[in-house]
Design an enzyme around this catalytic site. Structure first.
Site, short mmCIF file in Angstrom:
data_model
loop_
_atom_site.label_atom_id
_atom_site.label_comp_id
_atom_site.label_asym_id
_atom_site.label_seq_id
_atom_site.Cartn_x
_atom_site.Cartn_y
_atom_site.Cartn_z
N SER A 226 0.85 -1.20 0.00
CA SER A 226 0.00 0.00 0.00
C SER A 226 0.88 1.24 0.00
O SER A 226 2.02 1.21 0.47
CB SER A 226 -0.85 0.01 1.27
OG SER A 226 -0.01 0.30 2.39
N ASP A 227 0.35 2.33 -0.50
CA ASP A 227 1.02 3.59 -0.20
C ASP A 227 0.85 3.78 1.30
O ASP A 227 -0.03 3.18 1.93
CB ASP A 227 0.42 4.76 -1.00
CG ASP A 227 1.37 5.95 -1.01
OD1 ASP A 227 1.20 6.83 -1.87
OD2 ASP A 227 2.28 6.00 -0.16
N TRP A 228 1.65 4.60 1.84
CA TRP A 228 1.72 4.71 3.31
C TRP A 228 0.43 5.34 3.86
O TRP A 228 0.16 6.52 3.66
CB TRP A 228 2.94 5.54 3.70
CG TRP A 228 4.19 4.71 3.94
CD1 TRP A 228 5.02 4.81 5.03
CD2 TRP A 228 4.77 3.71 3.12
NE1 TRP A 228 6.08 3.95 4.93
CE2 TRP A 228 5.95 3.24 3.78
CE3 TRP A 228 4.44 3.13 1.89
CZ2 TRP A 228 6.77 2.24 3.24
CZ3 TRP A 228 5.25 2.14 1.37
CH2 TRP A 228 6.40 1.70 2.03
N GLY A 229 -0.40 4.50 4.45
CA GLY A 229 -1.67 4.97 4.98
C GLY A 229 -2.81 4.78 4.02
O GLY A 229 -3.91 5.30 4.24
#
Ligand code: GLC
Length: 739
Positions: A226-229
Site C-alpha cells: 500500500s502507499d503509506w496509509g
C-alpha cells in the site's frame, strides 16, 4: 536463506502469517523471528535515497540527488536512466536498504499536479520506457524497485479519498500502460497501490486492478504494497490482492486479519497467498548478489551532472548561447545562489553536495551576481534596481527564474501556471536595458511562458536539475556541453488550453477525467490549439536533417503478428556534434471511437558528429495502431489509413507515409440493449431475426424511419403495437448470436 517459504506457510501460526502481511513500523516488513524470517527494509525515493534518521519526513542520511523524473524524462535516454538506477542501487546497498520506493510513473494529466516533478511524462510510452530502464538498472544491482502509485493518482488534492472517475479506455490507453510496461518488462519486486478511489472502490480494495489486471493480465508475481496509509480495511484489501500494509504498528491490522481467519470471515489460504509473496520478496533480498563496494560519491555526483546535461531543454536561442568567452555576465535571480534542484515531500533528498550557479558560472565567465527578487515573492525595488544596474554594465544577462519550493511538493497542487509576479516584473525591467537575456527556468512542471518568452534571447527549461544541476547548466551555457533534452510534457500557451483543466482537481470527493484519452498533446492536437512549446521539442547547438523514411510491413493485425519497421535517416548538418531524439508518431485513422490525431509510438536518441548521417530503425507492433475497445474488452485495430510520421517533435514531423491496414470488421457483441442499427450491422444475426418473421410479414424500415429509430434498442422497439417480431424473437436470436 535460513527459511523455506513452504515451511513457513505450513508451520506458521495464523498470527505469524498475519504479521507477514503488514509492516513493522515505517520502513520494514515484519518478518517472523521464530521461523528465522528476517525483515526487509524499504526507503524512498525515486531520484535519490531518503533514509530517515529521525521522525517522518525528518532529517535523512546524505545521498546523491539526481534530477527528479521531470528532468530525467527530458533526456529521452533509457541508457542514462539505467545508469542512474544502478547508482541508486549501489547507494541503497551501502545504506542497508533492500527496496527503493520508486519510480513514480503517474501520467501528467495536468501540469498543476504538485507532484509532477516526481513523474515522467504526459505520454505513457515515454514514461514506461524510461521508468523500465531505471528499474532495470536498479534491480541489476540486487536492490528492488517499487513502481508507484498504481493507479490514476494524478493529483495531490484530497489524494487519500478522491474518487477518480475515468473510462476504462482512458485507463488502458493513458493511465495504465506505463505500469504495464514496467511490470511486464522488468517484474519490479514491488508495486505500490495508490491512495485514491478508482470508479468507486479504494484502489487498496480493488480486486479488478490489483488482481485481475496486475496479475491476471500482466502476470505480476511480486508484492503489492500500500502507499503509506492507503489501507482502510485490511481484510478487504487482502481479499483484493494487497499483500502488505505500510506503515504499520504490530497489534493492529495483523490482529484484525488473525481474528477474521479465526472467525471464518477470511480464508487462511488467502493470507497464505500474500504471506508467501512477502516471503518470496524476503528470499529475493537475501539471495540478491549485491555490489558492496563503497559508494564513489564523486562519481555519482558526476553522473548527476551528466544526467542534468541531458535533462535540460533549450527552448529558444537567437545565437546568444553558447556565451562568448569574454562575455561579461550579469547573473540575476536568487535561484543562482539558492538553487531549486528537487521537489518537496517524501522524495526530498539530503544531497551530498549542491552546486550553485553563482559559483559554477563564475568559474567560467566574468560574472556579476544580483539576486533580483526575494524568494518570498515580496516586491523589493532595491533588488530590481541592483539587477538593472548589473544588466546595464554587462554584455548579457543570465536570468534565473522558477517556482518557489512551496509550489512543488507532495500533498499540494498549484492553482495556476504563472511565474511569481516579482519575477515577471523584473524581466520587464531587464528587457528595457537592451542587454540580451538568457532565461533559465527551475521548475518541476510546465509554467506559462508565452507572455514573456519573446523578451528573452534564449530560454532554457532547466526543470529541477538535481544536486549537480548548476554545474551542468554552466557546462551548457558556456558551450562545453550541448543541451540535448526534449520536452516530455507540453508547455501550453495557457492552462485552460488543456482539456483537463476544467476538471482539475475536480469537486469535493470526486474528479471526473472527462477529457478521456485527450491528455497533454493528445488533447491539444485534437482541439488544434497552439502551444508555447510542443511535446518532444528541444534545440541543440547544431542542426539536423531528416530524410529517407522507409516503412516495411510484415504480418497483419488479424494474424496478431503485424510488424512495422520504420527507418529514418538523420544527418547532422551543423558544425558541432550533437544529439537528436528521433520520434515516430502514428497518425490515427478515423475510427469507431474518437482518437487523438497522433500518438508517440517509438523514439531513439542518437549522437552524431558534424556531417554524420545515421539510419535509425524503429519497430512498431499492432499495439501502435490499436485502441482499447470497451465493447470488446480488449485492444482493437480497425481498418483505415494511418500515417507513419517521423521528426524532431510532435508538431514538426517532416517525414510521413500513409499505411493502409485492412482488418476484418469486428462484430459488436449484441446484447439486450443493442440498437436496431447495431443489429442491422450484424448480417448473420439480422438474417436470423428476419427468418422468424411470420409468413408474408416484413420488417423493412425506410431510411427516413431508420434515421429516427435506428438508435433505439431493438428489444424495446418490437414491444410497440403492431410489430411483426417479439421480444422473445430477439431473445432467441441473442441466445444464438449474442456477445
Ligand atoms: C508517501 C508517498 C509515497 C512514498 C511513501 C513513503 O505518502 O505517496 O510515494 O513512497 O509515502 O514515504
Amino acid at each position: 536463506m535460513g527459511f523455506d517459504v513452504d515451511d513457513v506457510i505450513t508451520q506458521g501460526t495464523t498470527d505469524e502469517l498475519a504479521r507477514l502481511v503488514v509492516g513493522d513500523g515505517t520502513w520494514h516488513t515484519s518478518g517472523v523471528p521464530r521461523l528465522k524470517v528476517p525483515r526487509v527494509r524499504m526507503a524512498d525515493g525515486p531520484h535519490g535515497l531518503r533514509v530517515e534518521l529521525g521522525g517522518s519526513l525528518g532529517e535523512s542520511a546524505p545521498a546523491t540527488c539526481f534530477p527528479p523524473a521531470v528532468g530525467l524524462a527530458s533526456s529521452w535516454n533509457p541508457a542514462l536512466l539505467r545508469r542512474v538506477g544502478e547508482a541508486l542501487g549501489r547507494e541503497a546497498t551501502a545504506a542497508g536498504v533492500d527496496v527503493v520506493l520508486g519510480p513514480g510513473v503517474n501520467i501528467k494529466r495536468s501540469p498543476l499536479c504538485g507532484r509532477n516533478f516526481e513523474y515522467f511524462s504526459e505520454d505513457p510510452l515515454l514514461a514506461g520506457a524510461l521508468a523500465s530502464a531505471l528499474v532495470y538498472g536498479l534491480q541489476s544491482t540486487g536492490v528492488g524497485a517499487c513502481v508507484k502509485h498504481f493507479a490514476a493518482n494524478n493529483q495531490e488534492t484530497d489524494r487519500m479519498r478522491v474518487d477518480v472517475q475515468v473510462s476504462e479506455r482512458a485507463l488502458r490507453e493513458i493511465y495504465l500502460p506505463a505500469f504495464e510496461k514496467v511490470v511486464t518488462a522488468t517484474q519490479p519486486w514491488m508495486v505500490m497501490c495508490s491512495y485514491n478511489r478508482l470508479n468507486g472502490p479504494l484502489v487498496s480494495e480493488d480486486p479488478w486492478l490489483l488482481t485481475d489486471v496486475l496479475r491476471g493480465e500482466w502476470d505480476y508475481t511480486g508484492v503489492v504494497v500500500s502507499d503509506w496509509g492507503a489501507v482502510v480495511n485490511r481484510v478487504e484489501s487482502l481479499i483484493a490482492g494487497l499483500d502488505l500494509e505500510m506503515p504499520h504498528v504490530l497489534g493492529n491490522s495483523d490482529r484484525e486479519v488473525a481474528e477474521a481467519v479465526e472467525a471464518g470471515q477470511l480464508s487462511r489460504e488467502l493470507v497464505e497467498l500474500s504471506a508467501a509473496r512477502v516471503l518470496q520478496l524476503t528470499h529475493r533480498v537475501a539471495d540478491a548478489v549485491r555490489d558492496d563496494q563503497p559508494v564513489d560519491e564523486a562519481a555519482h555526483h558526476e553522473l548527476a551532472r551528466q544526467a542534468a546535461h541531458e535533462s535540460m531543454v533549450l527552448l529558444a536561442n537567437d545565437g546568444v548561447l553558447p556565451l562568448a568567452p569574454r562575455a561579461k555576465v550579469a547573473l540575476v535571480g536568487e535561484f543562482a545562489r539558492t538553487p531549486r534542484f528537487q521537489g518537496g515531500g517524501s522524495s526530498k533528498v539530503n544531497a551530498t553536495r549542491v552546486e550553485r550557479l553563482v559559483d559554477t558560472l563564475a568559474a567560467r565567465r566574468q560574472v556579476r551576481f544580483a539576486p533580483g527578487f526575494l524568494l518570498s515573492g515580496e516586491p523589493d525595488d532595491a533588488l530590481v534596481e541592483d539587477a538593472v544596474a548589473a544588466a546595464e554594465a554587462s554584455d548579457v544577462v543570465v536570468l534565473c527564474l522558477g517556482l518557489p519550493d512551496a509550489d512543488e511538493t507532495e500533498g499540494l497542487d498549484r492553482t495556476h501556471l504563472r511565474l511569481p509576479e516579482v519575477q515577471r516584473a523584473l524581466l520587464v525591467e531587464l528587457a528595457q536595458t537592451g542587454t540580451p537575456i538568457v532565461a533559465i527556468l527551475s521548475n518541476g512542471a510546465a509554467v506559462e511562458v508565452a507572455d514573456w518568452a519573446d523578451d528573452c534571447n534564449a530560454l532554457v527549461e532547466g526543470w529541477l536539475g538535481g544536486q549537480a544541476g548548476a554545474l551542468a547548466l554552466a557546462d551548457v551555457l558556456v558551450g562545453d556541453v550541448e543541451p540535448s533534452g526534449r520536452l516530455a510534457e507540453t508547455i501550453p500557451v495557457r492552462l485552460f488550453d488543456l482539456p483537463s483543466s476544467l476538471m482539475f482537481p475536480g469537486e469535493p470527493g470526486r474528479v471526473v477525467y472527462g477529457e478521456g484519452v485527450f491528455v497533454g498533446y493528445r488533447g491539444l492536437d485534437a482541439t488544434d490549439r497552439p502551444v508555447a512549446f510542443p511535446f518532444g521539442f528541444g534545440l541543440g547547438y547544431t542542426t539536423m536533417r531528416y530524410d529517407d523514411l522507409a516503412v516495411k510491413v510484415t504480418g497483419t493485425p488479424a494474424s496478431g503478428a503485424l510488424r512495422v519497421s520504420v527507418q529514418v535517416r538523420v544527418t547532422n548538418t551543423g558544425e558541432r556534434a550533437g544529439c537528436e531524439v528521433v520520434q515516430v508518431y502514428v497518425g490515427n485513422a478515423p475510427a469507431s471511437v474518437p482518437r487523438p490525431p497522433r500518438e508517440l509510438r517509438a523514439f531513439s536518441k542518437v549522437r552524431l558528429e558534424p556531417g554524420e548521417s545515421r539510419t535509425v530503425t524503429l519497430p512498431l507492433d499492432a499495439r501502435a495502431f490499436s485502441f482499447w475497445s470497451e465493447a470488446h474488452d480488449r485492444w482493437v485495430v480497425e481498418s483505415g489509413v494511418f500515417t507513419i510520421e517521423a521528426g524532431p517533435n510532435s508538431r514538426d514531423l517532416p517525414l510521413s507515409q500513409e499505411l493502409r491496414l485492412d482488418v476484418p470488421a469486428l462484430r459488436v457483441p449484441l446484447h439486450a440493449e443493442s440498437t436496431i442499427d447495431e443489429w442491422r450491422s450484424d448480417d448473420q444475426a439480422w438474417a436470423a431475426l428476419l427468418e422468424r418473421l411470420p409468413e408474408g410479414a416484413s420488417f423493412e424500415l425506410p431510411p427516413e424511419v431508420l434515421a429516427v429509430v435506428g438508435g433505439q434498442p431493438l428489444r424495446r422497439f418490437v414491444k410497440f403495437p403492431d410489430m411483426p417480431l417479439s421480444a422473445a424473437d430477439v431473445d432467441a436470436v441473442l441466445a444464438a448470436y449474442g456477445g
